[in-house]
Design a protein around this motif. Structure first.
Motif, PDB file in Angstrom:
ATOM      1  N   ALA A 158      48.329  20.428  30.332  1.00  0.00           N
ATOM      2  CA  ALA A 158      47.130  20.560  29.503  1.00  0.00           C
ATOM      3  C   ALA A 158      45.957  20.862  30.437  1.00  0.00           C
ATOM      4  O   ALA A 158      45.851  20.289  31.522  1.00  0.00           O
ATOM      5  N   LEU A 159      45.091  21.757  30.040  1.00  0.00           N
ATOM      6  CA  LEU A 159      43.988  22.176  30.915  1.00  0.00           C
ATOM      7  C   LEU A 159      42.800  21.238  30.727  1.00  0.00           C
ATOM      8  O   LEU A 159      41.722  21.634  30.278  1.00  0.00           O
ATOM      9  N   ASP A 160      42.995  19.965  31.094  1.00  0.00           N
ATOM     10  CA  ASP A 160      42.010  18.924  30.828  1.00  0.00           C
ATOM     11  C   ASP A 160      40.758  19.054  31.679  1.00  0.00           C
ATOM     12  O   ASP A 160      39.685  18.593  31.299  1.00  0.00           O
ATOM     13  N   TYR A 161      40.869  19.668  32.851  1.00  0.00           N
ATOM     14  CA  TYR A 161      39.702  19.802  33.719  1.00  0.00           C
ATOM     15  C   TYR A 161      38.777  20.933  33.272  1.00  0.00           C
ATOM     16  O   TYR A 161      37.613  20.975  33.643  1.00  0.00           O
ATOM     17  N   ARG A 162      39.306  21.863  32.514  1.00  0.00           N
ATOM     18  CA  ARG A 162      38.578  23.026  31.987  1.00  0.00           C
ATOM     19  C   ARG A 162      38.103  23.977  33.090  1.00  0.00           C
ATOM     20  O   ARG A 162      37.293  24.857  32.838  1.00  0.00           O
ATOM     21  N   THR A 163      38.598  23.787  34.291  1.00  0.00           N
ATOM     22  CA  THR A 163      38.268  24.704  35.386  1.00  0.00           C
ATOM     23  C   THR A 163      39.532  25.279  36.015  1.00  0.00           C
ATOM     24  O   THR A 163      39.459  25.948  37.044  1.00  0.00           O
ATOM     25  N   GLU A 164      40.678  25.016  35.401  1.00  0.00           N
ATOM     26  CA  GLU A 164      41.947  25.456  35.983  1.00  0.00           C
ATOM     27  C   GLU A 164      42.107  26.971  35.968  1.00  0.00           C
ATOM     28  O   GLU A 164      42.696  27.536  36.893  1.00  0.00           O
ATOM     29  N   VAL A 165      41.603  27.619  34.927  1.00  0.00           N
ATOM     30  CA  VAL A 165      41.812  29.064  34.764  1.00  0.00           C
ATOM     31  C   VAL A 165      40.518  29.718  34.290  1.00  0.00           C
ATOM     32  O   VAL A 165      39.890  29.237  33.338  1.00  0.00           O
ATOM     33  N   PHE A 166      40.136  30.781  34.944  1.00  0.00           N
ATOM     34  CA  PHE A 166      39.043  31.639  34.474  1.00  0.00           C
ATOM     35  C   PHE A 166      39.576  33.049  34.304  1.00  0.00           C
ATOM     36  O   PHE A 166      40.233  33.586  35.199  1.00  0.00           O
ATOM     37  N   GLN A 167      39.291  33.635  33.161  1.00  0.00           N
ATOM     38  CA  GLN A 167      39.621  35.037  32.939  1.00  0.00           C
ATOM     39  C   GLN A 167      38.328  35.833  32.973  1.00  0.00           C
ATOM     40  O   GLN A 167      37.391  35.557  32.221  1.00  0.00           O
ATOM     41  N   LEU A 168      38.256  36.798  33.862  1.00  0.00           N
ATOM     42  CA  LEU A 168      37.042  37.575  34.006  1.00  0.00           C
ATOM     43  C   LEU A 168      37.010  38.736  33.012  1.00  0.00           C
ATOM     44  O   LEU A 168      38.028  39.090  32.417  1.00  0.00           O
ATOM     45  N   ASN A 169      35.829  39.295  32.854  1.00  0.00           N
ATOM     46  CA  ASN A 169      35.599  40.388  31.910  1.00  0.00           C
ATOM     47  C   ASN A 169      36.461  41.596  32.291  1.00  0.00           C
ATOM     48  O   ASN A 169      36.274  42.204  33.336  1.00  0.00           O
ATOM     49  N   GLU A 170      37.405  41.933  31.437  1.00  0.00           N
ATOM     50  CA  GLU A 170      38.332  43.027  31.720  1.00  0.00           C
ATOM     51  C   GLU A 170      37.613  44.360  31.854  1.00  0.00           C
ATOM     52  O   GLU A 170      37.944  45.174  32.718  1.00  0.00           O
ATOM     53  N   ALA A 171      36.602  44.595  31.024  1.00  0.00           N
ATOM     54  CA  ALA A 171      35.875  45.863  31.100  1.00  0.00           C
ATOM     55  C   ALA A 171      35.158  46.005  32.437  1.00  0.00           C
ATOM     56  O   ALA A 171      35.118  47.095  33.018  1.00  0.00           O
ATOM     57  N   LEU A 172      34.603  44.909  32.942  1.00  0.00           N
ATOM     58  CA  LEU A 172      33.917  44.958  34.229  1.00  0.00           C
ATOM     59  C   LEU A 172      34.913  45.152  35.362  1.00  0.00           C
ATOM     60  O   LEU A 172      34.661  45.907  36.312  1.00  0.00           O
ATOM     61  N   GLN A 173      36.064  44.490  35.268  1.00  0.00           N
ATOM     62  CA  GLN A 173      37.097  44.672  36.298  1.00  0.00           C
ATOM     63  C   GLN A 173      37.560  46.125  36.334  1.00  0.00           C
ATOM     64  O   GLN A 173      37.710  46.713  37.417  1.00  0.00           O
ATOM     65  N   GLN A 174      37.775  46.711  35.179  1.00  0.00           N
ATOM     66  CA  GLN A 174      38.207  48.106  35.120  1.00  0.00           C
ATOM     67  C   GLN A 174      37.146  49.033  35.711  1.00  0.00           C
ATOM     68  O   GLN A 174      37.465  49.976  36.445  1.00  0.00           O
ATOM     69  N   ALA A 175      35.880  48.767  35.380  1.00  0.00           N
ATOM     70  CA  ALA A 175      34.795  49.604  35.897  1.00  0.00           C
ATOM     71  C   ALA A 175      34.699  49.479  37.415  1.00  0.00           C
ATOM     72  O   ALA A 175      34.514  50.479  38.128  1.00  0.00           O
ATOM     73  N   ALA A 176      34.810  48.251  37.929  1.00  0.00           N
ATOM     74  CA  ALA A 176      34.740  48.036  39.372  1.00  0.00           C
ATOM     75  C   ALA A 176      35.872  48.763  40.083  1.00  0.00           C
ATOM     76  O   ALA A 176      35.662  49.409  41.131  1.00  0.00           O
ATOM     77  N   TYR A 177      37.062  48.686  39.529  1.00  0.00           N
ATOM     78  CA  TYR A 177      38.211  49.378  40.133  1.00  0.00           C
ATOM     79  C   TYR A 177      38.022  50.889  40.068  1.00  0.00           C
ATOM     80  O   TYR A 177      38.274  51.600  41.054  1.00  0.00           O
ATOM     81  N   ARG A 178      37.571  51.377  38.931  1.00  0.00           N
ATOM     82  CA  ARG A 178      37.385  52.817  38.751  1.00  0.00           C
ATOM     83  C   ARG A 178      36.374  53.377  39.765  1.00  0.00           C
ATOM     84  O   ARG A 178      36.560  54.446  40.346  1.00  0.00           O
ATOM     85  N   LEU A 179      35.299  52.625  40.000  1.00  0.00           N
ATOM     86  CA  LEU A 179      34.256  53.074  40.912  1.00  0.00           C
ATOM     87  C   LEU A 179      34.701  53.029  42.378  1.00  0.00           C
ATOM     88  O   LEU A 179      34.226  53.810  43.206  1.00  0.00           O
ATOM     89  N   SER A 180      35.614  52.105  42.704  1.00  0.00           N
ATOM     90  CA  SER A 180      35.940  51.855  44.112  1.00  0.00           C
ATOM     91  C   SER A 180      37.319  52.341  44.545  1.00  0.00           C
ATOM     92  O   SER A 180      37.627  52.305  45.742  1.00  0.00           O
TER      93      SER A 180
END
Length: 335
Positions: A158-180
């Motif tokens: 159970a993710l009781d700490y609420r800091t175990e997993v972060f999912q970042l903005n997929e659109a921003l990740q795609q843009a960053a990869y596309r640019l670089s």
């Protein structure tokens, strides 16, 4: 009348000086070597003191066009404390700012090599686990790590700490990869010689820009079995969507501080990109020990090119945001 106008001008100047500085993009380094190439290329910058930052990195470096850089400090505690100090300082208006976490990391030879630049979609905390002494684990277990309050290493906690997993903005990740993705990354002969020891194609190849995911843990690890657990843990906590490729110390702490700033209306957690470059391998090459891989990590030749490639892979995103602010201020452009 003249005195009144002078006083009005003084108050207006004081108010402008005290007003939060609008920021378009904030680069977040962990220690000075990660920041050096950014600052060297930026040229003329202003240094703004922020109470609560680490004593050895007490200022934020800002260009006039809205790009800034802060050095948070190494490890969970430093990253969280500095990030909270930065967002709560009142010195900056970060409500529309993009944040680029840019630091070096250990890298899996399955996904990259020394100097490889990775854009992460997930950040998973590897440190939030129970651990049994590896010499005393049950015979049928493959690892001494298991999720907190679970009964077996293969059970998702159970993710009781609420800091175990972060999912970042997929659109921003795609843009960053596309640019670089076509960035010319630094490489050198020492790194090339060292990576030739590995069997994996990704490890033997030249540094490139890739997309994969990162683990946070204040404890450095080295070894094939621990790397297997890292891969398993990433898959377990992301329901099979994440692909472990880098290990570092700070990212979950930084992301939690930004999430809390977001809840207070001080920042936008959806505007965070996460860049990690490979400075050393997370496991030894065939014929070498895990101890030698860890104790002699500096001899691999990855540190210098990894710090430089933070700038080479990250600057296309920074410059795109600043030069096209009319579009980026509204959110991540589709193309």
């Amino acid at each position: 009348m003249v005195l009144a106008l002078v006083m009005l001008a003084w108050f207006q100047a004081a108010a402008a000086q005290d007003a939060p500085r609008p920021v378009k993009v904030m680069v977040l380094s962990m220690f000075k070597p990660e920041a050096q190439y950014w600052l060297a290329h930026w040229g003329s910058i202003e240094q703004i003191a922020v109470p609560g930052l680490a004593p050895d990195n007490p200022v934020v470096h800002c260009r006039q066009d809205g790009a800034c850089l802060a050095v948070l400090g190494m490890g969970h505690a430093n990253a969280a404390a500095s990030m909270m100090a930065l967002t709560l300082s009142g010195r900056f208006d970060l409500r529309q700012a993009y944040f680029l976490i840019a630091g070096i990391a250990g890298i899996s030879p399955e996904y990259g090599t020394l100097g490889t630049a990775t854009w992460a979609g997930y950040a998973v905390d590897f440190g939030l686990q129970w651990e049994l002494d590896a010499r005393e684990i049950p015979k049928r277990w493959r690892t001494g790590y298991l999720g907190i309050n679970t009964r077996h290493p293969d059970q998702k906690p159970a993710l009781d700490y609420r800091t175990e997993v972060f999912q970042l903005n997929e659109a921003l990740q795609q843009a960053a990869y596309r640019l670089s993705r076509n960035a010319v990354l630094a490489d050198d002969e020492q790194a090339a010689s060292y990576r030739a020891r590995y069997a994996q194609a990704a490890a033997r190849g030249k540094p490139e820009v890739v997309r994969c995911d990162t683990l946070s843990s204040d404890t450095w690890f080295s070894g094939r079995l621990l790397s297997q657990r890292a891969t398993q843990w990433m898959g377990l906590l992301t329901d099979g969507r994440g692909r472990y490729c880098t290990a570092q110390q700070e990212d979950n702490a930084t992301l939690e501080a930004l999430r809390r700033a977001g809840a207070a209306g001080l920042a936008d957690p959806a505007r965070v990109a996460l860049l990690r470059t490979g400075s050393d391998f997370d496991r030894p090459a065939p014929g070498f020990s895990s101890a030698s891989n860890l104790l002699n990590f500096e001899t691999q030749g990855g540190f210098a090119i990894a710090t430089e490639n933070l700038y080479r892979a990250g600057s296309p995103l920074v410059e795109a945001i600043v030069s096209n602010w009319a579009r980026w201020s509204q959110g991540v452009p589709s193309e």
